[in-house]
Design an enzyme around this catalytic site. Structure first.
Site, PDB file in Angstrom:
ATOM      1  N   SER A 147       0.298 -15.660   4.091  1.00 37.12           N
ATOM      2  CA  SER A 147       0.459 -15.465   5.537  1.00 37.12           C
ATOM      3  C   SER A 147       0.153 -16.774   6.243  1.00 37.12           C
ATOM      4  CB  SER A 147      -0.546 -14.408   6.013  1.00 37.12           C
ATOM      5  OG  SER A 147      -0.677 -14.437   7.416  1.00 37.12           O
ATOM      6  N   TYR A 160      -9.268 -11.265   6.248  1.00 37.37           N
ATOM      7  CA  TYR A 160      -7.899 -11.111   5.727  1.00 37.37           C
ATOM      8  C   TYR A 160      -7.282 -12.506   5.543  1.00 37.37           C
ATOM      9  CZ  TYR A 160      -2.801 -10.547   6.330  1.00 37.37           C
ATOM     10  OH  TYR A 160      -1.441 -10.637   6.213  1.00 37.37           O
TER      11      TYR A 160
HETATM   12  P1  NAP Z   1       4.404  -2.912   6.110  1.00 32.54           P
HETATM   13  O1  NAP Z   1       5.705  -3.017   6.803  1.00 32.54           O
HETATM   14  O2  NAP Z   1       3.322  -2.126   6.771  1.00 32.54           O
HETATM   15  O3  NAP Z   1       4.702  -2.325   4.649  1.00 32.54           O
HETATM   16  C1  NAP Z   1       3.706  -2.151   3.767  1.00 32.54           C
HETATM   17  C2  NAP Z   1       4.291  -1.606   2.467  1.00 32.54           C
HETATM   18  O4  NAP Z   1       3.268  -1.701   1.493  1.00 32.54           O
HETATM   19  C3  NAP Z   1       4.690  -0.162   2.522  1.00 32.54           C
HETATM   20  O5  NAP Z   1       5.816   0.018   1.692  1.00 32.54           O
HETATM   21  C4  NAP Z   1       3.471   0.571   1.975  1.00 32.54           C
HETATM   22  O6  NAP Z   1       3.889   1.817   1.454  1.00 32.54           O
HETATM   23  C5  NAP Z   1       3.013  -0.427   0.925  1.00 32.54           C
HETATM   24  N1  NAP Z   1       1.593  -0.478   0.588  1.00 32.54           N
HETATM   25  C6  NAP Z   1       0.551  -0.572   1.425  1.00 32.54           C
HETATM   26  N2  NAP Z   1      -0.598  -0.659   0.737  1.00 32.54           N
HETATM   27  C7  NAP Z   1      -0.277  -0.642  -0.580  1.00 32.54           C
HETATM   28  C8  NAP Z   1      -1.028  -0.694  -1.784  1.00 32.54           C
HETATM   29  N3  NAP Z   1      -2.364  -0.777  -1.786  1.00 32.54           N
HETATM   30  N4  NAP Z   1      -0.362  -0.656  -2.961  1.00 32.54           N
HETATM   31  C9  NAP Z   1       0.990  -0.562  -2.982  1.00 32.54           C
HETATM   32  N5  NAP Z   1       1.746  -0.500  -1.874  1.00 32.54           N
HETATM   33  C10 NAP Z   1       1.118  -0.541  -0.684  1.00 32.54           C
HETATM   34  O7  NAP Z   1       3.764  -4.368   5.809  1.00 32.54           O
HETATM   35  P2  NAP Z   1       4.413  -5.830   5.868  1.00 32.54           P
HETATM   36  O8  NAP Z   1       4.204  -6.366   7.222  1.00 32.54           O
HETATM   37  O9  NAP Z   1       5.772  -5.813   5.318  1.00 32.54           O
HETATM   38  O10 NAP Z   1       3.436  -6.647   4.906  1.00 32.54           O
HETATM   39  C11 NAP Z   1       3.800  -7.037   3.606  1.00 32.54           C
HETATM   40  C12 NAP Z   1       3.082  -8.316   3.227  1.00 32.54           C
HETATM   41  O11 NAP Z   1       3.415  -9.349   4.159  1.00 32.54           O
HETATM   42  C13 NAP Z   1       1.564  -8.236   3.174  1.00 32.54           C
HETATM   43  O12 NAP Z   1       1.109  -9.018   2.088  1.00 32.54           O
HETATM   44  C14 NAP Z   1       1.144  -8.919   4.462  1.00 32.54           C
HETATM   45  O13 NAP Z   1      -0.136  -9.490   4.366  1.00 32.54           O
HETATM   46  C15 NAP Z   1       2.216  -9.984   4.562  1.00 32.54           C
HETATM   47  N6  NAP Z   1       2.381 -10.542   5.889  1.00 32.54           N
HETATM   48  C16 NAP Z   1       2.831  -9.763   6.917  1.00 32.54           C
HETATM   49  C17 NAP Z   1       2.993 -10.344   8.165  1.00 32.54           C
HETATM   50  C18 NAP Z   1       3.493  -9.560   9.349  1.00 32.54           C
HETATM   51  O14 NAP Z   1       3.439 -10.089  10.483  1.00 32.54           O
HETATM   52  N7  NAP Z   1       3.999  -8.346   9.167  1.00 32.54           N
HETATM   53  C19 NAP Z   1       2.679 -11.697   8.363  1.00 32.54           C
HETATM   54  C20 NAP Z   1       2.224 -12.444   7.298  1.00 32.54           C
HETATM   55  C21 NAP Z   1       2.081 -11.865   6.067  1.00 32.54           C
HETATM   56  P3  NAP Z   1       2.826   3.047   1.169  1.00 32.54           P
HETATM   57  O15 NAP Z   1       2.210   3.377   2.466  1.00 32.54           O
HETATM   58  O16 NAP Z   1       3.700   4.141   0.578  1.00 32.54           O
HETATM   59  O17 NAP Z   1       1.873   2.490   0.165  1.00 32.54           O
END
Ligand code: NAP
Length: 255
Positions: A147, A160
């Site tokens: 991130s 985090y």
């Molecule tokens: P998201 O849209 O909320 O999606 C999260 C996904 O992860 C869902 O499919 C969820 O499904 C699954 N999940 C959650 N906890 C889990 C676990 N313990 N084991 C397996 N699956 C799990 O999140 P996102 O924003 O795409 O984030 C994905 C990654 O991008 C993360 O590493 C986050 O730190 C990184 N990131 C995000 C952002 C941002 O702005 N969104 C920025 C920088 C980095 P279930 O509920 O069915 O488990």
């Protein structure tokens, strides 16, 4: 992805993407699949897995779908075993799962929350790759999702952010351990309005402030992150390992 021309860089390849039933992980699975990969998707909830698999199959993608909470050892092992049983190889692993369970300052964060952050955001990636390593093909690629907060952890996401900083080091260290057969790289996304980030991006003033920090005048999309991940996963990046790419519309990160 839209209907534009999609390259087909992953024909015959097998890709595991963790936490891939929504958001960035889903976008990555879709992109790799549209480029010809057989994709293995997973997340904690069966219902989410079932819904995601339907969407991907509707786009003509070959998918294996498995429930896997990344901090559950049995489920991680099952994810790798089922992949190898079905496809006989692993070419790409995208480690995408993370938790952000607290907005407390680091020194006020509960012991159990510190453990959870380490477990899910860092240790689970290591253990998954340990299980996957014997099956990684020559020319394979690991992509770790960090991130932008890794570079300067913001107050509301401090610990985090520190776990995401750890992933930058993990990328370097694993790139050395897995060379020369497997490349290991990292993506540091900016702010993407997914469920995970909705506590920030659904608030209009925070959202506007985040947009104003970009040069490109918008937040990112899962497709933006998927395109960069696909680059690292592909042979177009065959001389790149141990690197982190910031995909954040020009938000300040590092020189
Ligand atoms: P998201 O849209 O909320 O999606 C999260 C996904 O992860 C869902 O499919 C969820 O499904 C699954 N999940 C959650 N906890 C889990 C676990 N313990 N084991 C397996 N699956 C799990 O999140 P996102 O924003 O795409 O984030 C994905 C990654 O991008 C993360 O590493 C986050 O730190 C990184 N990131 C995000 C952002 C941002 O702005 N969104 C920025 C920088 C980095 P279930 O509920 O069915 O488990």
């Amino acid at each position: 992805m839209g209907t534009g021309k999609v390259p087909r860089r992953f024909e015959g390849k097998v890709a595991i993407v963790t936490a891939s039933t929504q958001g960035i992980g889903f976008g990555i699975a879709e992109r790799l699949g549209l480029e010809g990969a057989s994709v293995v998707i997973s997340s904690r909830k069966q219902k989410n897995v079932d819904e995601a698999v339907e969407k991907l199959r509707a786009r003509g993608i070959e998918v294996l779908a498995i429930v896997c909470h990344v901090s559950n050892a049995q489920q991680r092992k099952n994810l790798i075993d089922k992949t190898v049983q079905k496809y006989g190889r692993i070419d790409i692993v995208v480690s995408n799962a993370a938790a952000n369970p607290s907005i407390d300052p680091i020194l006020q964060t509960e012991d159990s929350i510190l453990d959870k952050l380490w477990e899910i955001n860092v240790k689970a990636s290591i253990l998954l790759l340990k299980d996957a390593a014997p099956h990684l093909q020559k020319g394979s690629s690991v992509v770790i999702i960090s991130s932008i907060t890794a570079y300067d952890p913001p107050a509301s996401m401090a610990m985090y952010g520190v776990t995401k900083t750890a992933l930058l080091g993990l990328t370097k260290a694993l790139a050395a351990e897995l060379a020369p057969n497997t490349r290991v790289n990292c993506i540091a996304p900016g702010f993407i309005p997914t469920k995970f980030a909705s506590f920030l991006t659904s608030n209009e003033s925070i959202r506007n402030e985040l947009v104003s920090k970009t040069l490109l005048n918008r937040l990112g999309t899962p497709e933006d992150i998927a395109a960069a991940t696909a680059l690292f996963a592909s042979d177009d990046a065959s001389y790149i390992t141990g690197e982190t790419l910031v995909v954040a519309g020009g938000m300040p990160s590092r020189l």
